[in-house]
Design a protein around this motif. Sequence first.
Motif, PDB file in Angstrom:
ATOM      1  N   UNK A  22      -3.603 -57.777  33.449  1.00  0.00           N
ATOM      2  CA  UNK A  22      -2.076 -57.245  33.475  1.00  0.00           C
ATOM      3  C   UNK A  22      -1.367 -56.486  34.285  1.00  0.00           C
ATOM      4  N   UNK A  23      -0.318 -55.265  34.065  1.00  0.00           N
ATOM      5  CA  UNK A  23       0.542 -54.493  35.403  1.00  0.00           C
ATOM      6  C   UNK A  23      -0.419 -52.675  35.639  1.00  0.00           C
ATOM      7  N   UNK A  24      -1.548 -53.342  34.716  1.00  0.00           N
ATOM      8  CA  UNK A  24      -2.604 -52.321  34.702  1.00  0.00           C
ATOM      9  C   UNK A  24      -4.483 -52.658  35.896  1.00  0.00           C
ATOM     10  N   UNK A  25      -4.766 -51.405  36.004  1.00  0.00           N
ATOM     11  CA  UNK A  25      -6.066 -51.375  36.510  1.00  0.00           C
ATOM     12  C   UNK A  25      -6.764 -50.827  35.399  1.00  0.00           C
ATOM     13  N   UNK A  72      -4.940 -35.980  32.333  1.00  0.00           N
ATOM     14  CA  UNK A  72      -4.590 -35.948  34.421  1.00  0.00           C
ATOM     15  C   UNK A  72      -3.847 -38.140  33.646  1.00  0.00           C
ATOM     16  N   UNK A  73      -5.181 -38.661  32.812  1.00  0.00           N
ATOM     17  CA  UNK A  73      -4.801 -39.988  32.285  1.00  0.00           C
ATOM     18  C   UNK A  73      -3.704 -40.816  31.857  1.00  0.00           C
ATOM     19  N   UNK A  74      -3.235 -39.338  31.085  1.00  0.00           N
ATOM     20  CA  UNK A  74      -2.218 -39.970  30.547  1.00  0.00           C
ATOM     21  C   UNK A  74      -0.777 -39.375  31.715  1.00  0.00           C
ATOM     22  N   UNK A  75      -0.869 -38.276  32.119  1.00  0.00           N
ATOM     23  CA  UNK A  75       0.191 -38.090  33.067  1.00  0.00           C
ATOM     24  C   UNK A  75       0.752 -39.184  34.145  1.00  0.00           C
ATOM     25  N   UNK A  77       0.279 -42.093  33.376  1.00  0.00           N
ATOM     26  CA  UNK A  77       1.023 -43.027  32.835  1.00  0.00           C
ATOM     27  C   UNK A  77       0.462 -43.968  32.266  1.00  0.00           C
ATOM     28  N   UNK A  78      -1.050 -43.545  31.631  1.00  0.00           N
ATOM     29  CA  UNK A  78      -2.295 -44.048  31.418  1.00  0.00           C
ATOM     30  C   UNK A  78      -2.494 -44.275  30.097  1.00  0.00           C
ATOM     31  N   UNK A  97      -1.363 -47.181  35.323  1.00  0.00           N
ATOM     32  CA  UNK A  97      -0.295 -48.778  35.770  1.00  0.00           C
ATOM     33  C   UNK A  97      -0.916 -48.331  37.789  1.00  0.00           C
ATOM     34  N   UNK A  98      -0.919 -50.042  38.109  1.00  0.00           N
ATOM     35  CA  UNK A  98      -0.786 -50.862  39.064  1.00  0.00           C
ATOM     36  C   UNK A  98       0.018 -50.013  40.205  1.00  0.00           C
ATOM     37  N   UNK A  99       1.687 -49.761  39.242  1.00  0.00           N
ATOM     38  CA  UNK A  99       2.056 -49.444  40.544  1.00  0.00           C
ATOM     39  C   UNK A  99       2.172 -47.809  40.503  1.00  0.00           C
TER      40      UNK A  99
END
Length: 113
Positions: A22-25, A72-75, A77-78, A97-99
């Motif tokens: 979706x909108x994530x890698x 780090x992942x949470x910061x 947006x993951x 997030x891909x963005x």
Amino acid sequence: LSNAIKYTKEKGKIYIKISIQGKFVQFEVKDNGMGIPKNQQSNIFQRFFRADNAIKEVSVGTGLGLAIIKRLVELLGGKIWFKSKENKGTSFYFKLPLKGIKGNRGEKGLVET
């Protein structure tokens, strides 16, 4: 990846997979190493925590790596999670997030002194 290498015996296998969800890698690091004991899995992202079997097999480590990576992942947006079976191996997953993240713009630039 460094934990997969550290906790997988010689001639073990490590797999890396990257996919778009979706909108994530999404990233997956899977090994057939020692795994994390079920009764200790809830502590795996706590600072300074190392599972008993990890301490016994590998003396090097601070128990900070996964806590730092989770933050780090949470910061960014993951999200990060894992599945593990003792003596069978572990799969760690994280998605970002891909963005990307929104850049910070300050009002002051660098000043030479």
